[in-house]
Write an enzyme that holds these catalytic residues in place. Sequence first.
Site, mmCIF file in Angstrom:
data_model
loop_
_atom_site.group_PDB
_atom_site.id
_atom_site.type_symbol
_atom_site.label_atom_id
_atom_site.label_comp_id
_atom_site.label_asym_id
_atom_site.label_seq_id
_atom_site.Cartn_x
_atom_site.Cartn_y
_atom_site.Cartn_z
ATOM 1 C CE LYS A 50 -3.358 -2.298 2.977
ATOM 2 N NZ LYS A 50 -3.836 -2.358 4.369
ATOM 3 N N GLY A 51 2.102 1.126 0.383
ATOM 4 C CA GLY A 51 2.928 2.296 0.660
ATOM 5 C C GLY A 51 3.084 3.265 -0.496
ATOM 6 C CD GLU A 112 8.524 -0.884 -2.597
ATOM 7 O OE1 GLU A 112 7.582 -0.256 -2.065
ATOM 8 O OE2 GLU A 112 8.993 -1.928 -2.124
ATOM 9 C CG ASP A 113 6.604 2.668 0.551
ATOM 10 O OD1 ASP A 113 7.382 1.796 0.103
ATOM 11 O OD2 ASP A 113 5.840 2.442 1.514
ATOM 12 C CG ASP A 116 14.840 -0.683 6.189
ATOM 13 O OD1 ASP A 116 16.014 -0.305 6.346
ATOM 14 O OD2 ASP A 116 14.136 -1.095 7.139
ATOM 15 C CE LYS A 144 13.827 2.965 7.021
ATOM 16 N NZ LYS A 144 13.050 2.782 8.279
ATOM 17 C CG PHE A 165 9.215 2.827 11.881
ATOM 18 C CD1 PHE A 165 9.391 1.721 11.064
ATOM 19 C CD2 PHE A 165 7.933 3.305 12.081
ATOM 20 C CE1 PHE A 165 8.309 1.106 10.458
ATOM 21 C CE2 PHE A 165 6.835 2.697 11.485
ATOM 22 C CZ PHE A 165 7.033 1.590 10.670
ATOM 23 C CB VAL A 166 9.890 7.575 8.276
ATOM 24 C CG1 VAL A 166 11.238 8.089 8.770
ATOM 25 C CG2 VAL A 166 10.086 6.612 7.110
ATOM 26 C CG ASP A 172 1.819 0.795 7.527
ATOM 27 O OD1 ASP A 172 2.739 0.612 6.688
ATOM 28 O OD2 ASP A 172 1.407 -0.108 8.275
ATOM 29 N NE ARG A 178 -1.178 1.787 4.715
ATOM 30 C CZ ARG A 178 -0.116 1.004 4.582
ATOM 31 N NH1 ARG A 178 0.967 1.469 4.006
ATOM 32 N NH2 ARG A 178 -0.124 -0.234 5.015
HETATM 33 P P1 IMP Z 1 12.612 -3.494 2.638
HETATM 34 O O1 IMP Z 1 12.147 -4.825 2.118
HETATM 35 O O2 IMP Z 1 13.248 -3.606 4.014
HETATM 36 O O3 IMP Z 1 13.500 -2.743 1.674
HETATM 37 O O4 IMP Z 1 11.361 -2.605 2.958
HETATM 38 C C1 IMP Z 1 10.434 -2.222 2.060
HETATM 39 C C2 IMP Z 1 9.076 -2.045 2.709
HETATM 40 O O5 IMP Z 1 9.161 -1.998 4.142
HETATM 41 C C3 IMP Z 1 8.468 -0.731 2.310
HETATM 42 O O6 IMP Z 1 7.716 -0.834 1.129
HETATM 43 C C4 IMP Z 1 7.628 -0.364 3.521
HETATM 44 O O7 IMP Z 1 6.328 -0.911 3.404
HETATM 45 C C5 IMP Z 1 8.330 -0.992 4.680
HETATM 46 N N1 IMP Z 1 9.168 -0.024 5.447
HETATM 47 C C6 IMP Z 1 10.517 0.073 5.466
HETATM 48 N N2 IMP Z 1 10.935 1.064 6.268
HETATM 49 C C7 IMP Z 1 9.813 1.633 6.770
HETATM 50 C C8 IMP Z 1 9.575 2.746 7.678
HETATM 51 O O8 IMP Z 1 10.483 3.434 8.191
HETATM 52 N N3 IMP Z 1 8.273 3.030 7.950
HETATM 53 C C9 IMP Z 1 7.232 2.323 7.422
HETATM 54 N N4 IMP Z 1 7.407 1.281 6.581
HETATM 55 C C10 IMP Z 1 8.681 0.935 6.257
HETATM 56 MG MG MG Z 2 4.218 -1.112 5.428
#
Ligand code: IMP
Ligand code: MG
Length: 193
Positions: A50-51, A112-113, A116, A144, A165-166, A172, A178
């Site tokens: 959803k991000g 992508e939002d 991380d 990040k 954490f944002v 969300d 959101r």
């Molecule tokens: P990754 O797989 O760790 O790269 O993370 C990707 C997904 O994790 C994003 O699409 C978000 O939904 C979630 N995410 C990562 N960091 C944050 C944060 O700081 N706040 C909220 N959601 C996050």
């Molecule tokens: Mg999420």
Amino acid sequence: MKSYATDSYEAAIERTLFTQSQIAETIGALAARIARDYAGQPLLVLGVLKGALYVTADLTRALSLLADGPAAIEVDYITVSSYGNSTRSSGEVRMLKDTSENIAGKNVLIVEDIIDNGLTLQYLRSLLGGRNPASLGACVLFDKPYRRQVNVPVEYTGFVAPDEFVVGYGLDYQEKYRNLPYLAQLRSSAFTE
Ligand code: IMP
Ligand code: MG
């Protein structure tokens, strides 16, 4: 800037990291780069729910305002889940809703939002890359870079977010926040775990 009226939101926010107007400006700049790179070609913009709800909507509308951009723009969404309800990634990515059309032969831009650890985007690049798109790229609004577990390419990056954490602008905490139009850091008192 008074960005949100509801007291419960104001009370939960530690600080604004990127304002609504900073986000709009950065999305405009991303759109300009994307328009140049895909000029005259059809483009399928694929938002990851959803991000990426808002960034996909705002980016595709920004693209529509630019002359000499993509020849035609399709918008589609997929839904994946990687975090569950926690603030730490489970490292496990699940596809909850796939694309509505076949992507073979298309220029696909994943939106992508936030990135991380990188596992979500790596999963998507490998899954979608196996379906014979004409090209595959990724646009991520917030980066990040601190806990990356995989070295996955990102062609378009908006902001580098702090090691926090944002929430907001699609992101969300337990499905809340959101809808904030800016990116924010939550107060520790707002976390329930
Ligand atoms: P990754 O797989 O760790 O790269 O993370 C990707 C997904 O994790 C994003 O699409 C978000 O939904 C979630 N995410 C990562 N960091 C944050 C944060 O700081 N706040 C909220 N959601 C996050
Ligand atoms: Mg999420």
